[in-house]
Design a protein around this motif. Structure first.
Motif, PDB file in Angstrom:
ATOM      1  N   LYS A 512     -19.937  39.281  27.092  1.00 24.60           N
ATOM      2  CA  LYS A 512     -19.736  40.264  28.172  1.00 24.60           C
ATOM      3  C   LYS A 512     -20.966  40.321  29.075  1.00 24.60           C
ATOM      4  O   LYS A 512     -20.858  40.333  30.305  1.00 24.60           O
ATOM      5  CB  LYS A 512     -19.455  41.645  27.568  1.00 24.60           C
ATOM      6  N   THR A 513     -22.154  40.298  28.449  1.00 22.15           N
ATOM      7  CA  THR A 513     -23.407  40.364  29.223  1.00 22.15           C
ATOM      8  C   THR A 513     -23.564  39.147  30.114  1.00 22.15           C
ATOM      9  O   THR A 513     -23.923  39.257  31.303  1.00 22.15           O
ATOM     10  CB  THR A 513     -24.614  40.467  28.268  1.00 22.15           C
ATOM     11  N   VAL A 514     -23.277  37.966  29.565  1.00 20.46           N
ATOM     12  CA  VAL A 514     -23.426  36.725  30.339  1.00 20.46           C
ATOM     13  C   VAL A 514     -22.463  36.710  31.520  1.00 20.46           C
ATOM     14  O   VAL A 514     -22.827  36.366  32.647  1.00 20.46           O
ATOM     15  CB  VAL A 514     -23.191  35.489  29.430  1.00 20.46           C
ATOM     16  N   VAL A 515     -21.214  37.087  31.274  1.00 18.99           N
ATOM     17  CA  VAL A 515     -20.215  37.076  32.353  1.00 18.99           C
ATOM     18  C   VAL A 515     -20.595  38.080  33.441  1.00 18.99           C
ATOM     19  O   VAL A 515     -20.532  37.781  34.638  1.00 18.99           O
ATOM     20  CB  VAL A 515     -18.803  37.384  31.805  1.00 18.99           C
ATOM     21  N   GLU A 516     -21.015  39.281  33.026  1.00 18.30           N
ATOM     22  CA  GLU A 516     -21.386  40.315  34.008  1.00 18.30           C
ATOM     23  C   GLU A 516     -22.563  39.893  34.874  1.00 18.30           C
ATOM     24  O   GLU A 516     -22.698  40.336  36.014  1.00 18.30           O
ATOM     25  CB  GLU A 516     -21.716  41.622  33.278  1.00 18.30           C
ATOM     26  N   GLU A 517     -23.395  39.011  34.328  1.00 19.31           N
ATOM     27  CA  GLU A 517     -24.580  38.554  35.066  1.00 19.31           C
ATOM     28  C   GLU A 517     -24.199  37.792  36.326  1.00 19.31           C
ATOM     29  O   GLU A 517     -24.907  37.832  37.331  1.00 19.31           O
ATOM     30  CB  GLU A 517     -25.424  37.656  34.145  1.00 19.31           C
ATOM     31  N   PHE A 518     -23.027  37.104  36.279  1.00 18.99           N
ATOM     32  CA  PHE A 518     -22.658  36.253  37.410  1.00 18.99           C
ATOM     33  C   PHE A 518     -21.395  36.738  38.150  1.00 18.99           C
ATOM     34  O   PHE A 518     -20.867  36.034  38.990  1.00 18.99           O
ATOM     35  CB  PHE A 518     -22.431  34.814  36.915  1.00 18.99           C
ATOM     36  N   VAL A 519     -20.934  37.916  37.806  1.00 21.42           N
ATOM     37  CA  VAL A 519     -19.743  38.488  38.457  1.00 21.42           C
ATOM     38  C   VAL A 519     -20.152  39.722  39.250  1.00 21.42           C
ATOM     39  O   VAL A 519     -20.893  40.566  38.742  1.00 21.42           O
ATOM     40  CB  VAL A 519     -18.677  38.871  37.397  1.00 21.42           C
ATOM     41  N   PRO A 520     -19.712  39.845  40.517  1.00 23.63           N
ATOM     42  CA  PRO A 520     -20.108  40.992  41.350  1.00 23.63           C
ATOM     43  C   PRO A 520     -19.686  42.328  40.723  1.00 23.63           C
ATOM     44  O   PRO A 520     -18.492  42.591  40.556  1.00 23.63           O
ATOM     45  CB  PRO A 520     -19.361  40.756  42.666  1.00 23.63           C
ATOM     46  N   LYS A 521     -20.686  43.144  40.361  1.00 24.17           N
ATOM     47  CA  LYS A 521     -20.397  44.425  39.688  1.00 24.17           C
ATOM     48  C   LYS A 521     -19.663  45.411  40.605  1.00 24.17           C
ATOM     49  O   LYS A 521     -18.948  46.290  40.139  1.00 24.17           O
ATOM     50  CB  LYS A 521     -21.704  45.057  39.195  1.00 24.17           C
ATOM     51  N   ALA A 522     -19.882  45.266  41.919  1.00 21.94           N
ATOM     52  CA  ALA A 522     -19.271  46.213  42.869  1.00 21.94           C
ATOM     53  C   ALA A 522     -17.746  46.072  42.922  1.00 21.94           C
ATOM     54  O   ALA A 522     -17.039  47.002  43.297  1.00 21.94           O
ATOM     55  CB  ALA A 522     -19.855  46.001  44.263  1.00 21.94           C
ATOM     56  N   ASN A 523     -17.245  44.881  42.529  1.00 22.39           N
ATOM     57  CA  ASN A 523     -15.809  44.629  42.662  1.00 22.39           C
ATOM     58  C   ASN A 523     -15.077  44.408  41.339  1.00 22.39           C
ATOM     59  O   ASN A 523     -13.851  44.513  41.294  1.00 22.39           O
ATOM     60  CB  ASN A 523     -15.577  43.397  43.542  1.00 22.39           C
ATOM     61  N   TYR A 524     -15.843  44.095  40.256  1.00 24.44           N
ATOM     62  CA  TYR A 524     -15.171  43.719  39.010  1.00 24.44           C
ATOM     63  C   TYR A 524     -15.736  44.480  37.818  1.00 24.44           C
ATOM     64  O   TYR A 524     -16.947  44.634  37.678  1.00 24.44           O
ATOM     65  CB  TYR A 524     -15.309  42.213  38.748  1.00 24.44           C
ATOM     66  N   SER A 525     -14.811  44.934  36.975  1.00 24.96           N
ATOM     67  CA  SER A 525     -15.172  45.513  35.687  1.00 24.96           C
ATOM     68  C   SER A 525     -14.758  44.509  34.613  1.00 24.96           C
ATOM     69  O   SER A 525     -13.566  44.209  34.468  1.00 24.96           O
ATOM     70  CB  SER A 525     -14.436  46.847  35.484  1.00 24.96           C
ATOM     71  N   VAL A 526     -15.749  43.960  33.869  1.00 22.95           N
ATOM     72  CA  VAL A 526     -15.467  42.923  32.881  1.00 22.95           C
ATOM     73  C   VAL A 526     -14.942  43.552  31.594  1.00 22.95           C
ATOM     74  O   VAL A 526     -15.539  44.481  31.054  1.00 22.95           O
ATOM     75  CB  VAL A 526     -16.728  42.083  32.594  1.00 22.95           C
ATOM     76  N   GLN A 527     -13.806  43.024  31.120  1.00 23.00           N
ATOM     77  CA  GLN A 527     -13.200  43.507  29.879  1.00 23.00           C
ATOM     78  C   GLN A 527     -12.883  42.308  28.995  1.00 23.00           C
ATOM     79  O   GLN A 527     -12.384  41.296  29.478  1.00 23.00           O
ATOM     80  CB  GLN A 527     -11.912  44.283  30.175  1.00 23.00           C
ATOM     81  N   LEU A 528     -13.185  42.411  27.693  1.00 20.96           N
ATOM     82  CA  LEU A 528     -12.866  41.349  26.746  1.00 20.96           C
ATOM     83  C   LEU A 528     -11.599  41.702  25.985  1.00 20.96           C
ATOM     84  O   LEU A 528     -11.460  42.821  25.500  1.00 20.96           O
ATOM     85  CB  LEU A 528     -14.026  41.135  25.758  1.00 20.96           C
ATOM     86  N   GLU A 529     -10.679  40.744  25.910  1.00 16.73           N
ATOM     87  CA  GLU A 529      -9.424  40.959  25.182  1.00 16.73           C
ATOM     88  C   GLU A 529      -9.161  39.744  24.300  1.00 16.73           C
ATOM     89  O   GLU A 529      -9.189  38.608  24.784  1.00 16.73           O
ATOM     90  CB  GLU A 529      -8.249  41.137  26.149  1.00 16.73           C
ATOM     91  N   PRO A 530      -8.878  39.946  22.996  1.00 14.83           N
ATOM     92  CA  PRO A 530      -8.486  38.808  22.147  1.00 14.83           C
ATOM     93  C   PRO A 530      -7.022  38.469  22.384  1.00 14.83           C
ATOM     94  O   PRO A 530      -6.138  39.255  22.095  1.00 14.83           O
ATOM     95  CB  PRO A 530      -8.710  39.334  20.730  1.00 14.83           C
ATOM     96  N   MET A 531      -6.779  37.294  22.976  1.00 18.63           N
ATOM     97  CA  MET A 531      -5.414  36.854  23.259  1.00 18.63           C
ATOM     98  C   MET A 531      -5.182  35.497  22.627  1.00 18.63           C
ATOM     99  O   MET A 531      -6.103  34.887  22.072  1.00 18.63           O
ATOM    100  CB  MET A 531      -5.193  36.781  24.776  1.00 18.63           C
ATOM    101  N   ASP A 532      -3.975  35.032  22.732  1.00 17.09           N
ATOM    102  CA  ASP A 532      -3.662  33.686  22.249  1.00 17.09           C
ATOM    103  C   ASP A 532      -4.596  32.686  22.933  1.00 17.09           C
ATOM    104  O   ASP A 532      -4.869  32.794  24.130  1.00 17.09           O
ATOM    105  CB  ASP A 532      -2.203  33.361  22.585  1.00 17.09           C
ATOM    106  N   SER A 533      -5.080  31.714  22.173  1.00 21.91           N
ATOM    107  CA  SER A 533      -6.056  30.770  22.720  1.00 21.91           C
ATOM    108  C   SER A 533      -5.488  29.943  23.863  1.00 21.91           C
ATOM    109  O   SER A 533      -6.232  29.412  24.691  1.00 21.91           O
ATOM    110  CB  SER A 533      -6.568  29.839  21.613  1.00 21.91           C
ATOM    111  N   ALA A 534      -4.142  29.834  23.939  1.00 21.19           N
ATOM    112  CA  ALA A 534      -3.520  29.055  25.012  1.00 21.19           C
ATOM    113  C   ALA A 534      -3.393  29.861  26.305  1.00 21.19           C
ATOM    114  O   ALA A 534      -3.108  29.309  27.355  1.00 21.19           O
ATOM    115  CB  ALA A 534      -2.145  28.580  24.572  1.00 21.19           C
ATOM    116  N   ALA A 535      -3.629  31.173  26.228  1.00 19.66           N
ATOM    117  CA  ALA A 535      -3.525  32.015  27.424  1.00 19.66           C
ATOM    118  C   ALA A 535      -4.693  31.722  28.365  1.00 19.66           C
ATOM    119  O   ALA A 535      -5.696  31.125  27.984  1.00 19.66           O
ATOM    120  CB  ALA A 535      -3.514  33.481  27.036  1.00 19.66           C
ATOM    121  N   ALA A 536      -4.569  32.155  29.621  1.00 18.11           N
ATOM    122  CA  ALA A 536      -5.620  31.912  30.603  1.00 18.11           C
ATOM    123  C   ALA A 536      -6.945  32.507  30.137  1.00 18.11           C
ATOM    124  O   ALA A 536      -6.965  33.639  29.639  1.00 18.11           O
ATOM    125  CB  ALA A 536      -5.217  32.520  31.944  1.00 18.11           C
TER     126      ALA A 536
END
Length: 629
Positions: A512-536
């Motif tokens: 989560k920390t690594v992804v947030e480092e390179f994603v614009p905080k003003a527009n995106y809220s990073v959320q982690l979800e365990p999904m099927d590995s074949a999902a996007a």
């Protein structure tokens, strides 16, 4: 010979009529033809009750142009007038002969179809004429009369040598109105205002071919004759009983109303009521586009078969303004020029009746042939959904027939929808969660994920769906609508999570920390979800509340429906913690490589939502080619 002054309360009545009383000069012809129709129908009634001892026959109204003499003639074969009646009805402005007739014969003349109301219709002739003549002979055994007026209060009234009953109005057309001596103009006006008058109207002649005799020789040449050119239909479909009409009759009348409309109507509603007001008519459901404005002003309003206007606001509920057809009522209160409605309690009663009648017809169509109703749903839904939003009485009945289609082309009523979702789509608070798509193609990947989890997804794609959803939720406290690409469905629906994250809590925190480092905080809220590995690996969703408020704001136009202005672009970036990409990002030590992976994945997620544009799209394309190399 007699002379005198027309009995008016002001000297300048004619300039007043010409400039102010009637908003549109062309309606003079409508008024004069209406008067001729009244005279004919009055005679028909008097002969039917034995008060007029004459043969009614098959009278017509004739309109003739004398271009060389700059005159327009309107001739009828009605009951005519005596000299005394001319004095009474013509020289006393605003004394309505039709109203007096109806009062005198109110019991027997109820259905005689008398049009006149105001007594001023005749004087509309002075809007286009510098002089007007009336040559008239009564059905009674009395001399004919010839009345002349040059547009001043002065008139002359002398005996005439006319021997046949009826009246001839002669308009000496003024220099500023010579367009009304053109054949195409008069035909246009007669077609517009008098197309369905209850007495046949002749305008010119036409050539007709005689049938070929049975014993005609081979070289027989068909004979042609000149016959009256009757330009109206005195018995239009709406004046008949529904039991006397077949489906083909309704379609034929539709094309008579709209000659340039080639598509068939989906279905019709025949209106027929005589209490507490008189109203007849036929409304047609055409195929609808999503453009609400383009559809309006297609219903024609008539008063005793005389065209009044196609602006039926107030009489027809607003949502039905997108339909086509005819409404005819003698009880509609019009202003003196018949060009606009007056405030009246009957208007609201008529509107309520039409609303109820349409709702009953929809329910009947749904119950009688649901399969056919479902096939037509996409062509009628915009009208019915608009009706649910704008008419409380219609909304009350709509639950019986309004449909909610799924992306798999199944159709549910609201009650069926609740029953269908109860077992599988309930949130933690016990509310039913209705997932829907507004664009089947653009939201395909999200639909696919939801269907893969066994959820039903509706297709609600009309332009007013956001407003309709608000209303449905307000009236159904245990129901909530969520667009399929909004908040992640597993968060909304109380379904036991079958996916467990392959990452430890520490690894999830680091990711989560690594992804947030390179994603614009003003527009995106990073959320982690365990999904099927074949999902996007990366998915973009938008908080349902924010997305809906933004839609409501935009659909209101201007500064927003509720004056809320522009909403910020806020999204959720959902990272599939079970994807191979998530593991790769964690294991990559090179920050530049991490950034490239994250930005590429984010841009791919943006593309799926149509959010990647301009410079960002150009940079993505360049970066993708570099990766290919």
């Amino acid at each position: 010979m007699s002379t005198g002054k027309i009995n008016v309360s002001v000297e300048n009545i004619f300039p007043l009529i010409k400039k102010f009383l009637y908003s549109d000069h062309e309606i003079f012809l409508r008024e004069l033809v209406s008067n001729a129709t009244d005279a004919t129908l009055k005679l028909k009634h008097l002969t039917s009750i034995g008060e007029a001892k004459v043969e009614y026959g098959n009278p017509i109204i004739e309109v003739k142009i004398d271009k060389e003499g700059k005159k327009l003639h309107i001739i009828d074969q009605g009951l005519g007038m005596t000299s005394e009646e001319v004095e009474k009805y013509i020289n006393q402005v605003a004394f309505s002969g039709a109203e007096e007739f109806l009062e005198k014969y109110k019991d027997s003349a109820k259905d005689s179809g008398i049009i006149g109301h105001f007594g001023l219709g005749f004087y509309s002739a002075f809007m286009v004429a510098e002089k007007v003549e009336i040559i008239t002979k009564s059905f009674k055994d009395e001399p004919a009369a010839h009345w002349t007026c040059d547009g001043s209060p002065e008139f002359t009234l002398v005996p005439a040598d006319k021997t046949t009953r009826g009246s001839e109005i002669i308009l000496h057309i003024a220099e500023d109105s010579l367009e009304f001596l053109e054949e195409h103009k008069i035909k246009e006006l007669l077609t517009k205002y008098n197309k369905f008058m209850p007495v046949s109207i002749k305008f010119g002649t036409k050539t007709d071919t005689l049938p070929k005799p049975e014993d005609a020789p081979e070289d027989y040449k068909a004979e042609t004759i000149e016959v009256d050119n009757i330009i109206n239909n005195p018995n239009p479909a709406w004046t008949k009983l529904p039991a006397d009409l077949k489906e083909e009759d309704y379609k034929q009348f539709y094309h008579e109303l709209y000659p340039m409309q080639f598509e068939e109507p989906l279905f019709n509603i025949h209106l027929n009521v005589d209490y507490p007001f008189n109203l007849t008519g036929i409304l047609y459901f055409p195929k609808m586009s999503s453009d609400l404005q383009m559809q309006k002003d297609k219903i024609q309003l008539y008063q005793n078969q005389v065209y009044v206007t196609d602006n039926v606001e107030g009489i027809v509920p607003e949502f039905l303004g997108m339909l086509k057809g005819v409404i005819d009522s003698p009880d509609i209160p019009l202003n003196v020029s018949r060009s606009g409605l007056q405030a009246d309690s009957n208007v609201k009663k008529i509107s309520n009746y039409i609303t109820r009648k349409v709702a009953d017809k929809m329910k009947s169509l749904f119950n009688d042939n649901r399969e056919d109703f479902e096939k037509k749903w996409n062509d009628i839904k915009i009208v019915l959904e608009y009706g649910m939003l704008s008419e409380p009485k219609f909304y009350e009945k709509a639950g019986d027939f309004v449909l909610y289609p799924s992306v798999n082309d199944k159709y549910y009523t609201l009650a069926e929808l609740k029953e269908n979702l109860a077992a599988n789509q309930t949130d933690k608070n016990g509310k039913l969660v209705v997932l829907y798509a507004s664009n089947k193609e653009a939201q395909h990947s999200y639909i696919d994920i939801a269907k893969g989890k066994g959820y039903e997804v509706l297709l609600l794609d009309s332009p007013i769906v956001s407003h309709l959803i608000q209303k449905l939720e307000g009236d159904n406290e245990n129901l909530t609508f969520v667009r399929v690409d909004s908040d992640h469905v597993d968060k909304l629906i109380d379904k036991e999570d079958t996916q467990i994250s392959k990452l430890s809590e520490d690894e999830q925190g680091n990711l989560k920390t690594v992804v947030e480092e390179f994603v614009p905080k003003a527009n995106y809220s990073v959320q982690l979800e365990p999904m099927d590995s074949a999902a996007a690996p990366f998915m973009i969703t938008q908080p349902e509340f924010m997305r809906r408020m933004k839609e409501m704001s935009q659909s209101g136009g201007g500064g927003g429906m509720f004056g809320m202005g522009n909403f910020p672009e806020m999204y959720n970036l959902v990272v599939n913690s079970n994807s191979e990409l998530a593991t790769t990002i964690l294991q990559t030590e090179d920050k530049t490589a991490q950034e490239s992976l994250i930005k590429q994945a984010l841009d791919l997620a943006k593309i799926s939502q149509g959010l990647l544009k301009g410079e960002e799209l150009t940079a993505f394309v360049k970066r993708s080619f570099e990766l290919i190399k």
